[in-house]
Design a protein around this motif. Structure first.
Motif, PDB file in Angstrom:
ATOM      1  N   UNK A 281       0.812  -1.214   0.000  1.00 62.12           N
ATOM      2  CA  UNK A 281       0.000   0.000   0.000  1.00 62.12           C
ATOM      3  C   UNK A 281       0.844   1.261   0.000  1.00 62.12           C
ATOM      4  N   UNK A 282       1.967   1.231   0.711  1.00 63.61           N
ATOM      5  CA  UNK A 282       2.870   2.386   0.717  1.00 63.61           C
ATOM      6  C   UNK A 282       3.414   2.674  -0.674  1.00 63.61           C
ATOM      7  N   UNK A 283       3.689   1.617  -1.416  1.00 63.06           N
ATOM      8  CA  UNK A 283       4.189   1.803  -2.779  1.00 63.06           C
ATOM      9  C   UNK A 283       3.111   2.446  -3.650  1.00 63.06           C
ATOM     10  N   UNK A 284       1.875   2.010  -3.491  1.00 65.54           N
ATOM     11  CA  UNK A 284       0.779   2.601  -4.266  1.00 65.54           C
ATOM     12  C   UNK A 284       0.599   4.080  -3.930  1.00 65.54           C
ATOM     13  N   UNK A 285       0.653   4.407  -2.633  1.00 68.32           N
ATOM     14  CA  UNK A 285       0.525   5.814  -2.225  1.00 68.32           C
ATOM     15  C   UNK A 285       1.693   6.644  -2.729  1.00 68.32           C
ATOM     16  N   UNK A 286       2.901   6.042  -2.697  1.00 68.62           N
ATOM     17  CA  UNK A 286       4.070   6.759  -3.215  1.00 68.62           C
ATOM     18  C   UNK A 286       3.910   7.034  -4.703  1.00 68.62           C
ATOM     19  N   UNK A 287       3.281   6.106  -5.420  1.00 71.44           N
ATOM     20  CA  UNK A 287       3.061   6.319  -6.847  1.00 71.44           C
ATOM     21  C   UNK A 287       2.161   7.496  -7.124  1.00 71.44           C
ATOM     22  N   UNK A 288       1.110   7.655  -6.321  1.00 67.67           N
ATOM     23  CA  UNK A 288       0.192   8.794  -6.501  1.00 67.67           C
ATOM     24  C   UNK A 288       0.906  10.100  -6.183  1.00 67.67           C
ATOM     25  N   UNK A 289       1.635  10.137  -5.064  1.00 69.46           N
ATOM     26  CA  UNK A 289       2.350  11.359  -4.681  1.00 69.46           C
ATOM     27  C   UNK A 289       3.410  11.721  -5.714  1.00 69.46           C
ATOM     28  N   UNK A 290       4.107  10.712  -6.213  1.00 65.26           N
ATOM     29  CA  UNK A 290       5.158  10.972  -7.194  1.00 65.26           C
ATOM     30  C   UNK A 290       4.583  11.456  -8.520  1.00 65.26           C
ATOM     31  N   UNK A 291       3.378  10.968  -8.859  1.00 71.07           N
ATOM     32  CA  UNK A 291       2.751  11.454 -10.084  1.00 71.07           C
ATOM     33  C   UNK A 291       2.465  12.952  -9.999  1.00 71.07           C
TER      34      UNK A 291
END
Length: 403
Positions: free
Chosen positions: A51-61
């Motif tokens: 889940x942290x990776x998914x959230x990091x993906x949104x923030x990085x986008x």
């Protein structure tokens, strides 16, 4: 292409994305649980890491949308959130599924916003997918190098006989699929060595292998295994036949197969015999390829190999001596008389058929046939070494009684 919006429009879009980023992360986690069974079945700690990776993906986008030139480090930063947990928890296929679900949720939320934002999101998801593939490729390369070093260490431990309590765990870390008996094959390393081809051949004939390259010497530890892609007609082949099928993977020169041992932890015994046989194989003019280490017992014994001497005494001399003195005397006479039945019969004052019968009993008892030239050499060497050992033992016993 991103950047077609006016500065104010882009600033408004960025502000809106930051406001909904939390909702996007929550919706993504929920969608993951609903659509990906493997995610829902994960332990809480691993599910949290993914889940942290998914959230990091949104923030990085959002950061990337603000500055598309930051692609290299932002894409890599997504997987820096929990790289070890990610690689241990999910496969590359599952990671791509994770990216797809995240993109789908984000697409649904931005569908009515503007085309520029949607196009940017698609471009970013492509970059992230390539970044994921790169992470897994580097991890696989590192694991391959580590496995190669560990395999070399295991093979070296087997060859030197320095096996310790850590050897079973190292073998397990390599994913050894072997079961039951093991044998060691020693030959030369070919100029163009294709280790993958050798492994494919081994897999096809239903064996697992550990491979060690020591300069010009190639060592292969062989164990029978149930592997995918094996040839059903190659079920439980004898080790000499397995060695013949692996023979093309070795370089020119002699190839020696050690005796079978019960398990991989005992492979040092097979390795010592194979190495000793390989060292003296040139003394056998017409040595087959592969040759069995036990067929080189005379040469090994003459070279001072204590294991060969013990094998000759324990497997030939003592069984014959314990069974019948007549068998030992008949074998001695037959070999000393140039393997002539008539000459042996005259010396022993028996009928030639009696000699023939006793020689047959010798073959049945120990497995070697004295009527063959090569096996006659093995048997004669065993008689010589056994007699020397018996005389030395007798003298020591007599000396001990006089003291």
């Amino acid at each position: 292409m991103p950047g077609r919006l006016s500065p104010k429009e882009k600033a408004d879009t960025l502000a809106w994305l930051r406001r909904i980023s939390g909702d996007l992360a929550t919706a993504t986690i929920k969608r993951l649980e609903e659509s990906l069974p493997w995610y829902a079945e994960m332990p809480p700690a691993r599910r949290s890491a993914v889940g942290l990776v998914a959230q990091a993906g949104i923030s990085s986008f959002i950061q990337w949308y603000e500055d598309p030139t930051s692609t290299p480090w932002i894409a890599a930063d997504i997987f820096a959130a929990a790289p070890r947990e990610l690689l241990r928890s999910v496969s590359l296929t599952q990671t791509l599924q994770l990216i797809r679900v995240t993109v789908e949720v984000t697409e649904e939320r931005v569908a009515g916003r503007d085309a520029d934002l949607r196009e940017s999101m698609l471009r970013y998801s492509r970059d992230v997918a390539f970044a994921a593939a790169d992470v897994y490729a580097r991890a696989a390369e590192a694991r391959g190098l580590w496995d190669a070093r560990l395999e070399a260490l295991v093979v070296d431990s087997i060859l030197t006989g320095e096996a310790d309590e850590e050897l079973p765990s190292r073998i397990a870390a390599l994913g050894w699929h072997g079961r039951g008996e093991v044998a060691v094959l020693v030959g030369t390393t070919p100029v163009q060595f294709d280790v993958d081809q050798l492994r494919r051949t081994a897999r096809k004939i239903g064996v697992d292998v550990l491979i060690g390259v020591q300069g010009s010497r190639l060592v292969v530890v062989i164990g029978r295994a149930d592997l995918p892609g094996r040839d059903d007609t190659a079920s439980d082949l004898p080790f000499p036949e397995i060695a013949r099928r692996l023979e093309p993977g070795f370089g020119a020169g002699h190839l020696v197969l050690g005796p079978a041992v019960p398990a991989l932890v005992d492979a040092g015994q097979s390795a010592r015999a194979a190495l000793a046989g390989f060292a003296v194989a040139k003394a056998w003019r017409h040595a087959p390829r592969p040759a069995e280490a036990d067929d080189l017992l005379p040469e090994r014994a003459l070279a001072g190999d204590p294991l060969a001497k013990t094998t000759l005494v324990e497997r030939i001399y003592r069984p014959l001596q314990a069974h019948s003195a007549d068998l030992v005397m008949t074998l001695w006479s037959y070999l000393d008389n140039g393997r002539s039945l008539e000459a042996t019969a005259r010396e022993l004052f028996v009928h030639p058929n009696t000699v023939r019968y006793r020689l047959k009993r010798v073959s049945e008892l120990i497995g070697w046939d004295a009527t063959g030239p090569r096996e006659a050499l093995i048997l004669q060497t065993a008689l010589i070494i056994g007699s020397i050992g018996t005389e030395v033992t007798r003298r020591r016993a007599a000396s001990a009684r006089r003291m």
